[in-house]
Design a protein around this motif. Structure first.
Motif, PDB file in Angstrom:
ATOM      1  N   ALA A 538       0.833  -1.216   0.000  1.00  0.00           N
ATOM      2  CA  ALA A 538       0.000   0.000   0.000  1.00  0.00           C
ATOM      3  C   ALA A 538       0.862   1.257   0.000  1.00  0.00           C
ATOM      4  CB  ALA A 538      -0.932  -0.006   1.212  1.00  0.00           C
ATOM      5  N   SER A 539       2.038   1.180   0.644  1.00  0.00           N
ATOM      6  CA  SER A 539       2.940   2.340   0.681  1.00  0.00           C
ATOM      7  C   SER A 539       3.504   2.646  -0.707  1.00  0.00           C
ATOM      8  CB  SER A 539       4.087   2.084   1.663  1.00  0.00           C
ATOM      9  OG  SER A 539       3.580   1.936   2.967  1.00  0.00           O
ATOM     10  N   VAL A 540       3.790   1.603  -1.474  1.00  0.00           N
ATOM     11  CA  VAL A 540       4.259   1.803  -2.856  1.00  0.00           C
ATOM     12  C   VAL A 540       3.182   2.539  -3.652  1.00  0.00           C
ATOM     13  CG1 VAL A 540       5.022   0.672  -4.984  1.00  0.00           C
ATOM     14  CG2 VAL A 540       5.693  -0.275  -2.751  1.00  0.00           C
ATOM     15  N   ASP A 541       1.939   2.125  -3.461  1.00  0.00           N
ATOM     16  CA  ASP A 541       0.794   2.759  -4.132  1.00  0.00           C
ATOM     17  C   ASP A 541       0.713   4.245  -3.764  1.00  0.00           C
ATOM     18  OD1 ASP A 541      -1.570   3.283  -5.448  1.00  0.00           O
ATOM     19  OD2 ASP A 541      -2.842   2.200  -4.024  1.00  0.00           O
ATOM     20  N   LYS A 542       0.858   4.554  -2.473  1.00  0.00           N
ATOM     21  CA  LYS A 542       0.788   5.952  -2.029  1.00  0.00           C
ATOM     22  C   LYS A 542       1.900   6.789  -2.661  1.00  0.00           C
ATOM     23  CE  LYS A 542      -1.388   5.234   2.486  1.00  0.00           C
ATOM     24  NZ  LYS A 542      -1.187   5.269   3.960  1.00  0.00           N
ATOM     25  N   GLY A 543       3.101   6.240  -2.718  1.00  0.00           N
ATOM     26  CA  GLY A 543       4.216   6.957  -3.328  1.00  0.00           C
ATOM     27  C   GLY A 543       3.974   7.247  -4.795  1.00  0.00           C
ATOM     28  N   ALA A 544       3.400   6.278  -5.504  1.00  0.00           N
ATOM     29  CA  ALA A 544       3.103   6.454  -6.927  1.00  0.00           C
ATOM     30  C   ALA A 544       2.046   7.539  -7.126  1.00  0.00           C
ATOM     31  CB  ALA A 544       2.638   5.126  -7.517  1.00  0.00           C
ATOM     32  N   GLN A 545       1.020   7.525  -6.271  1.00  0.00           N
ATOM     33  CA  GLN A 545      -0.069   8.504  -6.398  1.00  0.00           C
ATOM     34  C   GLN A 545       0.427   9.926  -6.148  1.00  0.00           C
ATOM     35  OE1 GLN A 545      -4.051   7.697  -4.857  1.00  0.00           O
ATOM     36  NE2 GLN A 545      -3.408   5.614  -4.386  1.00  0.00           N
ATOM     37  N   GLU A 546       1.343  10.083  -5.203  1.00  0.00           N
ATOM     38  CA  GLU A 546       1.856  11.425  -4.911  1.00  0.00           C
ATOM     39  C   GLU A 546       2.558  12.036  -6.118  1.00  0.00           C
ATOM     40  OE1 GLU A 546       4.182  11.888  -1.435  1.00  0.00           O
ATOM     41  OE2 GLU A 546       2.493  11.547  -0.069  1.00  0.00           O
ATOM     42  N   VAL A 547       3.324  11.209  -6.842  1.00  0.00           N
ATOM     43  CA  VAL A 547       4.019  11.712  -8.030  1.00  0.00           C
ATOM     44  C   VAL A 547       3.010  12.100  -9.111  1.00  0.00           C
ATOM     45  CG1 VAL A 547       5.685  11.152  -9.844  1.00  0.00           C
ATOM     46  CG2 VAL A 547       6.066  10.353  -7.524  1.00  0.00           C
ATOM     47  N   CYS A 548       1.903  11.351  -9.176  1.00  0.00           N
ATOM     48  CA  CYS A 548       0.885  11.648 -10.196  1.00  0.00           C
ATOM     49  C   CYS A 548       0.235  13.010  -9.984  1.00  0.00           C
ATOM     50  CB  CYS A 548      -0.191  10.561 -10.203  1.00  0.00           C
ATOM     51  SG  CYS A 548       0.374   8.999 -10.907  1.00  0.00           S
ATOM     52  N   LYS A 549       0.292  13.536  -8.772  1.00  0.00           N
ATOM     53  CA  LYS A 549      -0.323  14.837  -8.497  1.00  0.00           C
ATOM     54  C   LYS A 549       0.422  15.977  -9.173  1.00  0.00           C
ATOM     55  CE  LYS A 549      -2.432  13.558  -4.081  1.00  0.00           C
ATOM     56  NZ  LYS A 549      -2.398  13.746  -2.614  1.00  0.00           N
ATOM     57  N   SER A 550       1.700  15.777  -9.461  1.00  0.00           N
ATOM     58  CA  SER A 550       2.464  16.813 -10.174  1.00  0.00           C
ATOM     59  C   SER A 550       3.522  16.132 -11.043  1.00  0.00           C
ATOM     60  CB  SER A 550       3.133  17.778  -9.197  1.00  0.00           C
ATOM     61  OG  SER A 550       3.931  17.091  -8.288  1.00  0.00           O
ATOM     62  N   GLY A 551       3.258  16.085 -12.338  1.00  0.00           N
ATOM     63  CA  GLY A 551       4.129  15.376 -13.272  1.00  0.00           C
ATOM     64  C   GLY A 551       5.467  16.055 -13.470  1.00  0.00           C
ATOM     65  N   VAL A 552       6.328  15.394 -14.203  1.00  0.00           N
ATOM     66  CA  VAL A 552       7.697  15.895 -14.399  1.00  0.00           C
ATOM     67  C   VAL A 552       7.823  16.775 -15.644  1.00  0.00           C
ATOM     68  CG1 VAL A 552       8.707  13.915 -13.224  1.00  0.00           C
ATOM     69  CG2 VAL A 552       8.373  13.816 -15.696  1.00  0.00           C
ATOM     70  N   LEU A 553       6.788  16.823 -16.489  1.00  0.00           N
ATOM     71  CA  LEU A 553       6.870  17.623 -17.715  1.00  0.00           C
ATOM     72  C   LEU A 553       6.663  19.102 -17.416  1.00  0.00           C
ATOM     73  CD1 LEU A 553       7.097  17.707 -20.825  1.00  0.00           C
ATOM     74  CD2 LEU A 553       4.619  17.371 -20.927  1.00  0.00           C
ATOM     75  N   ALA A 554       5.553  19.440 -16.748  1.00  0.00           N
ATOM     76  CA  ALA A 554       5.262  20.850 -16.459  1.00  0.00           C
ATOM     77  C   ALA A 554       4.646  21.038 -15.078  1.00  0.00           C
ATOM     78  CB  ALA A 554       4.318  21.412 -17.528  1.00  0.00           C
ATOM     79  N   GLY A 555       4.619  19.967 -14.279  1.00  0.00           N
ATOM     80  CA  GLY A 555       4.111  20.091 -12.920  1.00  0.00           C
ATOM     81  C   GLY A 555       2.617  19.931 -12.781  1.00  0.00           C
TER      82      GLY A 555
END
Length: 693
Positions: A538-555
């Motif tokens: 579940a922690s891996v899932d949470k970490g992935a979701q946090e990154v999805c909130k602000s992408g690496v292309l333009a935030g």
């Protein structure tokens, strides 16, 4: 109030295109009925009905104002409505509670853009109306041309009952086609005095032609009248008026009057026509509603002895008395000091005071009766469109439907001290105006206000400053772009950290790939054999979701992503939930960099209702905004264009569409989906964020 008095009551609205003379006509009506002792002028900023400071400055009506006057032994409740398309909600809610209307047309301009809009609104509510062709004193005025425009453009049956004597500077009076005489106004008495005379000799032919047409029309509404007409017998004036009234109430005839409100000509005849041809509360159809307990349909009759039923159609914040709720009473008696019930909120409300309004002036009443339009103080939980009844009734009247706002700007207080005042002011203004909407944009953190047009929002901001002492900055809202990935990527990521005591260890192997558009984020674990303990997944899932909130292309938020956890390893001592959360986020961030990210933009579903002659221009403009036409459908005498257009291209569309179609088009717009931004547009957006790339 008994039935006889109810039959002598008229609830009417004054409606027209902007600058056709609505407020000027209303000012003359108030003067000739004795309600005002001087004639107010719009251009001087002293019109009684345009009482708001913004109305005085701009010379336009912004909010519908109500007043009451007497003509003979008849009482007339009048609502003077705005003519500007941005304030169409004021017209909409006024027509919902009125029984009849006076439509004013400029003798030069004729049927102008907003004339069509208010006419359609009146059609929607089956409001009988008379027409006043105003400004006959203007150079270029053409009464017969305007009558023909009403017939052709509004698909109506205008029937002249008065003809102008001369036009422009030579406009001296009118000919009464019912009583077959002329009416000549004395300029020295501001039109209050006039004299009857013979029909001018040079007008006899045109008068006979229109008299013949008038008699033919009215005779078809009464068999006895038709028989008399066919037998060549003279029809009495009273018989003609009765037949005209019948045709007007059915919506089959629109009596037309010529005049000049500014030059005080024709106003008394408008007043007579209001009494003669427009309905009393007894003449209108029973109001439809439902019983909130049984859900069965019910009809409310205009009965003074029936249960009290009223509709709240307008809210206003008064600096002296607080919140004013305008009511149209359809049945029963409303008493000051008594409790009534809101059948929408199921809450009890106390009527502190009942007021008869004269623009922004007030007269206290102890009681108000079926047919009355009044303002009430003391209602705390009532909104526009709510039904109010006595305790024995469960009636809910048909809802009022308003157009959706079409334009938005971001707003923020000038200082922190203004923050609370701004929120309070916006809340009160949105309570007043159903087409003014406040939204919070979670993506940008902005407060965004929505309205019917740029003037509408300009007035809102001006009112915030004047009435609530709030200084605010406004600007264009930022488009909430999103990001997406375009290919599948495998990542193998370890997070290892030693700090001299207990370390951190997590190892994940993932597949990250695009999801179906609109499917959102999904996570699936394919771990077998305990390579990673269940409590860490579940922690891996949470970490992935946090990154999805602000992408690496333009935030921006990354949407429509699938993450599969396929393998990994752990350390019995150093592994933790936090370590696997960090590993999950690092892995997904790396995947995004490899997965060829793209920008997505919000796409709006657009519907434009446009007259045939502007169809090509409107379609061309939509195409220039990167829009895609999805369909064109005829509806009555207009075309309805359906399209999908990027939101970023729609700012200023309200103004541009009005310019392209001379204000004759209306549109609605709502969010539809997200689509990939073209590469050239994406490059420009990224350049704004990062500088030249």
């Amino acid at each position: 109030m008994n039935l006889e008095k109810l039959s002598k009551l008229r609830n009417i609205g004054i409606m027209a295109h902007i600058d056709a003379g609505k407020t000027t006509t209303t000012e003359r009506i108030l003067y000739y009925t004795g309600r005002s002792h001087r004639i107010g002028e719009v251009h001087d900023g002293n019109a009684v009905m345009d009482w708001m400071q913004q109305e005085k400055e701009r010379g336009i009506t912004i909010t519908s104002a109500t007043t009451t006057c007497d003509w003979g032994d008849n009482r007339i409740n009048i609502i003077d409505t705005p003519g500007h398309v941005d304030f169409t909600a004021e017209v909409e809610r006024s027509l919902r509670v009125l029984d009849g209307a006076v439509a004013i047309f400029c003798g030069v301009g004729g049927v102008e853009p907003q004339s069509e809009t208010v006419w359609r609104q009146a059609d929607k509510y089956n409001v009988p109306r008379i027409a006043f062709v105003n400004k006959m004193d203007r150079t270029g005025a053409d009464y017969y041309y305007v009558v023909n425009m009403i017939k052709e453009q509004l698909k109506s049956n205008p029937l002249p009952i008065f003809l102008p004597i001369g036009t422009g500077e030579l406009f001296t009076g009118i000919v009464d086609l019912i009583k077959m005489r002329s009416i000549l106004y004395k300029s020295e008495s501001f039109g209050a005095e006039f004299e009857y005379g013979d029909i001018p000799k040079d007008m006899i032919d045109v008068v006979e032609k229109h008299r013949y047409h008038l008699l033919e029309e009215v005779a078809s509404y009464n068999d006895k009248l038709l028989e008399k007409y066919l037998n060549g017998e003279q029809l009495k004036s009273e018989e003609i008026i009765d037949a005209l009234r019948e045709g007007t109430l059915k919506g089959d005839i629109v009596p037309v009057i010529a005049g000049s409100a500014f030059k005080n000509k024709g106003i008394q005849e408008v007043l007579n026509a209001i009494i003669n041809y427009l309905p009393s509360p007894l003449d209108i159809q029973d109001i439809k509603g439902i019983d909130s307990k049984t859900q069965k349909s019910v009809e409310v009759k205009p009965n003074i002895n029936g249960p009290m039923v009223a509709l709240a159609f307008k809210l206003m914040t008064d600096p002296y008395v607080g919140k004013l709720t305008y009511l149209r009473i359809y049945s029963g008696v409303l008493k000051s000091g008594e409790y009534i019930y809101n059948t929408i909120t199921n809450k009890r409300e106390r009527v502190a005071r009942i007021l008869r309004m004269h623009a922004n002036k007030r007269e206290d009443l102890n009681k108000a009766y079926a047919g009355d339009i009044v303002a009430v103080i003391g209602l705390k939980n009532t909104q526009t469109g709510n039904t109010l009844t006595d305790k024995n009734s469960n009636i809910v009247l048909e809802k009022m439907i308003f157009p959706n706002p079409v334009i938005s700007v971001a707003i923020e207080p000038s200082s922190k001290a203004d923050q609370e005042a701004l929120f309070n002011g916006l809340t009160k203004l949105s309570d007043e105006d159903p087409t003014f909407v406040i939204k919070s944009n979670e993506d940008t953190g902005q407060t965004v206000i929505w309205g019917m047009g740029e003037l509408h929002l300009e007035i809102i901001v001006d009112r915030l400053k004047r009435e609530f002492n709030v200084n605010a900055h406004i600007g264009n809202p930022q488009v909430a772009y999103k990001e997406a990935i375009t290919k599948r990527v495998e990542v193998n990521k370890k997070f290892v950290k030693q700090t001299g005591g207990k370390g951190q260890y997590a190892h994940v192997v993932m597949s990250v790939f695009p999801n179906k558009r609109g499917a959102g984020y999904t996570f699936e674990s394919k771990i077998k054999g305990g390579a990673i303990p269940k409590e860490y997944i579940a922690s891996v899932d949470k970490g992935a979701q946090e990154v999805c909130k602000s992408g690496v292309l333009a935030g921006y938020e990354v949407q429509d992503v699938s993450v599969e956890l396929t393998d990994g390893s752990y350390h019995e001592v150093d592994s933790s939930e936090m370590a696997f959360k960090v590993a999950g986020s690092l892995a997904v961030r790396e995947a995004f960099k490899k997965a060829k990210q793209v920008l997505l933009e919000p796409i709006m579903s657009l519907e434009v209702t446009v007259p045939e002659q502007y169809l090509g221009d409107v379609m061309g403009d939509i195409s220039s905004r990167r829009g895609k036409i999805k369909g064109i459908n005829p509806r009555n005498d207009v075309q309805v264009v359906n399209a999908k257009v990027p939101l970023s291209e729609m700012f200023g569309y309200s103004t541009d569409l009005r310019s392209i179609t001379q204000g004759r088009s209306i549109f609605s717009m709502q969010s539809d989906n997200y689509e990939q931004v073209p590469k050239s547009i994406e490059d420009k957006l990224l350049e704004k964020i990062y500088g030249k790339i």
